[in-house]
Design an enzyme around this catalytic site. Structure first.
Site, PDB file in Angstrom:
ATOM      1  CB  CYS A 175      -0.936   0.008   1.193  1.00 29.73           C
ATOM      2  SG  CYS A 175      -1.887  -1.501   1.346  1.00 29.73           S
ATOM      3  CB  CYS A 223     -12.533  -1.683   6.645  1.00 28.62           C
ATOM      4  SG  CYS A 223     -12.604  -3.098   7.721  1.00 28.62           S
ATOM      5  CB  SER A 224      -9.482   1.779   3.793  1.00 31.78           C
ATOM      6  OG  SER A 224      -8.735   0.577   3.730  1.00 31.78           O
ATOM      7  CB  ILE A 254     -12.361  -3.115  -2.151  1.00 30.71           C
ATOM      8  CG1 ILE A 254     -11.751  -4.004  -1.049  1.00 30.71           C
ATOM      9  CG2 ILE A 254     -11.988  -3.592  -3.543  1.00 30.71           C
ATOM     10  CD1 ILE A 254     -12.301  -5.387  -0.973  1.00 30.71           C
ATOM     11  CE  LYS A 284     -14.434   3.803   7.440  1.00 36.09           C
ATOM     12  NZ  LYS A 284     -15.110   3.618   6.161  1.00 36.09           N
ATOM     13  CG  HIS A 310      -6.296   2.085   0.773  1.00 38.98           C
ATOM     14  ND1 HIS A 310      -5.132   2.641   0.262  1.00 38.98           N
ATOM     15  CD2 HIS A 310      -5.886   1.082   1.612  1.00 38.98           C
ATOM     16  CE1 HIS A 310      -4.093   1.996   0.758  1.00 38.98           C
ATOM     17  NE2 HIS A 310      -4.513   1.048   1.571  1.00 38.98           N
TER      18      HIS A 310
HETATM   19  N1  COA Z   1     -16.507   1.550   4.625  1.00 39.88           N
HETATM   20  C1  COA Z   1     -17.764   1.998   4.445  1.00 39.88           C
HETATM   21  N2  COA Z   1     -18.704   1.363   3.694  1.00 39.88           N
HETATM   22  C2  COA Z   1     -18.306   0.229   3.094  1.00 39.88           C
HETATM   23  C3  COA Z   1     -17.020  -0.297   3.220  1.00 39.88           C
HETATM   24  C4  COA Z   1     -16.099   0.417   4.011  1.00 39.88           C
HETATM   25  N3  COA Z   1     -14.846  -0.038   4.183  1.00 39.88           N
HETATM   26  N4  COA Z   1     -16.920  -1.434   2.487  1.00 39.88           N
HETATM   27  C5  COA Z   1     -18.119  -1.606   1.908  1.00 39.88           C
HETATM   28  N5  COA Z   1     -18.949  -0.614   2.276  1.00 39.88           N
HETATM   29  C6  COA Z   1     -20.347  -0.448   1.876  1.00 39.88           C
HETATM   30  C7  COA Z   1     -20.511  -0.478   0.375  1.00 39.88           C
HETATM   31  O1  COA Z   1     -20.447   0.827  -0.157  1.00 39.88           O
HETATM   32  C8  COA Z   1     -21.886  -1.072   0.212  1.00 39.88           C
HETATM   33  O2  COA Z   1     -22.853  -0.057   0.471  1.00 39.88           O
HETATM   34  P1  COA Z   1     -24.215  -0.017  -0.368  1.00 39.88           P
HETATM   35  O3  COA Z   1     -24.924  -1.313  -0.027  1.00 39.88           O
HETATM   36  O4  COA Z   1     -24.896   1.213   0.153  1.00 39.88           O
HETATM   37  O5  COA Z   1     -23.806   0.058  -1.801  1.00 39.88           O
HETATM   38  C9  COA Z   1     -21.964  -2.075   1.356  1.00 39.88           C
HETATM   39  O6  COA Z   1     -21.037  -1.609   2.356  1.00 39.88           O
HETATM   40  C10 COA Z   1     -21.610  -3.493   0.958  1.00 39.88           C
HETATM   41  O7  COA Z   1     -20.418  -3.444   0.191  1.00 39.88           O
HETATM   42  P2  COA Z   1     -19.593  -4.717  -0.195  1.00 39.88           P
HETATM   43  O8  COA Z   1     -18.667  -4.322  -1.317  1.00 39.88           O
HETATM   44  O9  COA Z   1     -20.509  -5.869  -0.417  1.00 39.88           O
HETATM   45  O10 COA Z   1     -18.719  -4.980   1.107  1.00 39.88           O
HETATM   46  P3  COA Z   1     -17.863  -6.232   1.427  1.00 39.88           P
HETATM   47  O11 COA Z   1     -18.477  -6.927   2.590  1.00 39.88           O
HETATM   48  O12 COA Z   1     -17.607  -7.038   0.187  1.00 39.88           O
HETATM   49  O13 COA Z   1     -16.453  -5.593   1.886  1.00 39.88           O
HETATM   50  C11 COA Z   1     -14.925  -5.014   3.599  1.00 39.88           C
HETATM   51  C12 COA Z   1     -16.359  -4.885   3.075  1.00 39.88           C
HETATM   52  C13 COA Z   1     -14.796  -4.179   4.867  1.00 39.88           C
HETATM   53  C14 COA Z   1     -14.594  -6.469   3.927  1.00 39.88           C
HETATM   54  C15 COA Z   1     -13.941  -4.488   2.502  1.00 39.88           C
HETATM   55  O14 COA Z   1     -14.220  -3.142   2.277  1.00 39.88           O
HETATM   56  C16 COA Z   1     -12.493  -4.650   2.909  1.00 39.88           C
HETATM   57  O15 COA Z   1     -11.930  -5.739   2.832  1.00 39.88           O
HETATM   58  N6  COA Z   1     -11.803  -3.558   3.324  1.00 39.88           N
HETATM   59  C17 COA Z   1     -10.418  -3.617   3.749  1.00 39.88           C
HETATM   60  C18 COA Z   1      -9.518  -3.386   2.563  1.00 39.88           C
HETATM   61  C19 COA Z   1      -8.078  -3.576   2.942  1.00 39.88           C
HETATM   62  O16 COA Z   1      -7.726  -4.484   3.683  1.00 39.88           O
HETATM   63  N7  COA Z   1      -7.184  -2.726   2.415  1.00 39.88           N
HETATM   64  C20 COA Z   1      -5.782  -2.799   2.669  1.00 39.88           C
HETATM   65  C21 COA Z   1      -5.463  -2.218   3.968  1.00 39.88           C
HETATM   66  S1  COA Z   1      -3.805  -2.494   4.495  1.00 39.88           S
END
Ligand code: COA
Length: 390
Positions: free
Chosen positions: A85, A208-209, A211, A330, A334
């Site tokens: 990252c 979480c941040s 995707i 966030k 990201h």
């Molecule tokens: N913050 C706020 N809202 C989020 C979000 C987040 N991090 N991730 C997803 N959402 C929202 C989406 O916008 C969507 O909203 P909507 O229904 O109004 O459209 C809803 O939540 C579902 O989204 P979805 O894509 O199905 O979520 P998911 O369950 O597949 O993924 C996480 C959610 C948290 C698991 C994913 O965002 C994640 O893995 N984040 C961490 C990324 C990471 O590790 N980066 C590297 C860091 S070192």
């Protein structure tokens, strides 16, 4: 050695880009940056591009050459930088060094990632490659779970609460509503965060941040070249980098990131400033606990007091030390390889008074902090208004 100046910036909106390819995102950010600098592309002498895992996300490697090709800049040398990252931050630092050394006068530096082409599960696996394969990913540890360990230890040692972590998310979502390029354009409440499902306790979805797809680019220049071409911008005062163990199990402490502390120490010394002199910072809030740890490790607040400082509003847009005015990872989003460059773009916008509704009052010094993985790479860069030095 010459000063290094950012003379133009360009970025795509961060978010889910179903309608644009990886290549189109590169072209959009790159062309915007060149146009913003007001130079012809033929003036660019080299390209550095940050990208973490395009092979896993879209099945394309050899991104350095692809960027030059997409921007019509062949045959200039074009180099991909990978540091998880922190890929964007490392690209910027290497381009900065290339200008400082006198090897080049004008460089295009970019960052790109297109992460939504794969499922969340596949994205988590790709991102997990930034941690230690043998002691972490192989055993199923994803990044939310690694940061959950850091959060637990911070809560245990300093009494940091889940509500304080939630306040980081609330603040950054609020800042993002003032940034048209941010992925999330909605205010949230502490309740929204607290009621969101756990991904890895105590980290919830809203800690979480997301995707994200996106690209960002800046044009950097030696001071002499900028003067010759009549370009304006901000100075990269310094850009420092440090490393740490890949595996959390090999760390002495889990409540701090030593690479951040080391890079920051060198950056402050080279810039001749103290943490209190920094007017604003873009820090690597891949998870809310990461922002709390960063504002301590960067010396803005004492170790253990980052949560309290957030609760007291000290890091808000109108606080004493505004953090992540762009919305941060966030809420701005990201796209991992692009993050370090987007942070520099926020520094540029704030220092030149171009940050719109989230503009701070006459800031003079900005800092960016870009982390790879769980802190095995850290890049800390310091920026100031260019002409302030004269
Ligand atoms: N913050 C706020 N809202 C989020 C979000 C987040 N991090 N991730 C997803 N959402 C929202 C989406 O916008 C969507 O909203 P909507 O229904 O109004 O459209 C809803 O939540 C579902 O989204 P979805 O894509 O199905 O979520 P998911 O369950 O597949 O993924 C996480 C959610 C948290 C698991 C994913 O965002 C994640 O893995 N984040 C961490 C990324 C990471 O590790 N980066 C590297 C860091 S070192």
């Amino acid at each position: 050695m010459t000063d290094v100046v950012i003379v133009g910036t360009g970025m795509t909106k961060f978010g889910e880009h179903w309608d644009k390819s990886f290549r189109e995102l590169i072209a959009e950010a790159g062309i915007k940056a060149i146009a913003d600098a007001g130079i012809g592309g033929e003036k660019i002498e080299a390209i550095y591009g940050g990208c973490m895992a395009s092979g896993r996300f879209i099945g394309q490697e050899h991104i350095g050459a692809l960027i030059a090709d997409q921007l019509g800049l062949n045959p200039v040398p074009s180099t991909r930088c990978e540091a998880a990252c922190a890929s964007g931050g490392v690209a910027l630092r290497n381009a900065y060094i290339a200008i400082k050394s006198g090897e080049h006068n004008i460089i295009a530096v970019g960052g790109i990632e297109k992460m939504t082409e794969v499922s969340t599960e596949e994205a988590s696996f790709a991102l997990g490659g930034a941690g230690d394969q043998e002691t972490e990913l192989f055993h199923g540890a994803t990044f939310p779970s690694l940061y959950a360990l850091l959060a637990r230890r911070h809560m245990h040692e300093f009494g940091t609460t889940e509500e304080q972590m939630a306040m980081v998310a609330v603040k950054n979502h609020s800042n993002a509503t003032k940034n048209p390029n941010a992925q999330f354009q909605r205010e949230i409440t502490i309740d929204t965060v607290m009621k969101s499902p756990y991904v890895a306790e105590p980290i919830k979805v809203m800690d979480c941040s997301p995707i994200t797809d996106g690209a960002a680019a800046v044009i950097i220049c030696s001071k002499e070249k900028a003067e010759e071409l009549g370009l304006k911008g901000i100075e990269i005062v310094t850009s420092e980098q440090a490393s740490d163990t890949l595996a959390l199990t090999d760390r002495k402490r889990l409540t701090e990131l030593n690479a951040t502390k080391e890079a920051a120490k060198k950056a402050y010394a080279k810039a001749g400033i103290k943490p209190k002199d920094v007017d604003f910072a873009e820090v690597h809030d891949c998870f809310t606990i990461a922002e709390i740890m960063a504002i301590e490790d960067l010396g803005f607040f004492k170790k253990g007091e980052g949560g309290k400082a957030t609760e007291q509003g000290k890091t808000a847009l109108n606080g004493e030390k505004p953090i992540n005015t762009s919305g941060g990872l966030k809420a701005k989003g990201h796209p991992v390889g692009a993050t370090g460059i987007a942070q520099a773009i926020e520094a540029y916008n704030q220092l030149l008074g171009k940050a719109g509704e989230r503009q701070l009052k006459n800031p003079k010094i900005g800092l960016t902090h870009n982390i790879g993985g769980s802190g095995a790479t850290a890049v800390v860069s310091i920026f100031r208004k260019w002409r302030d030095k004269k």
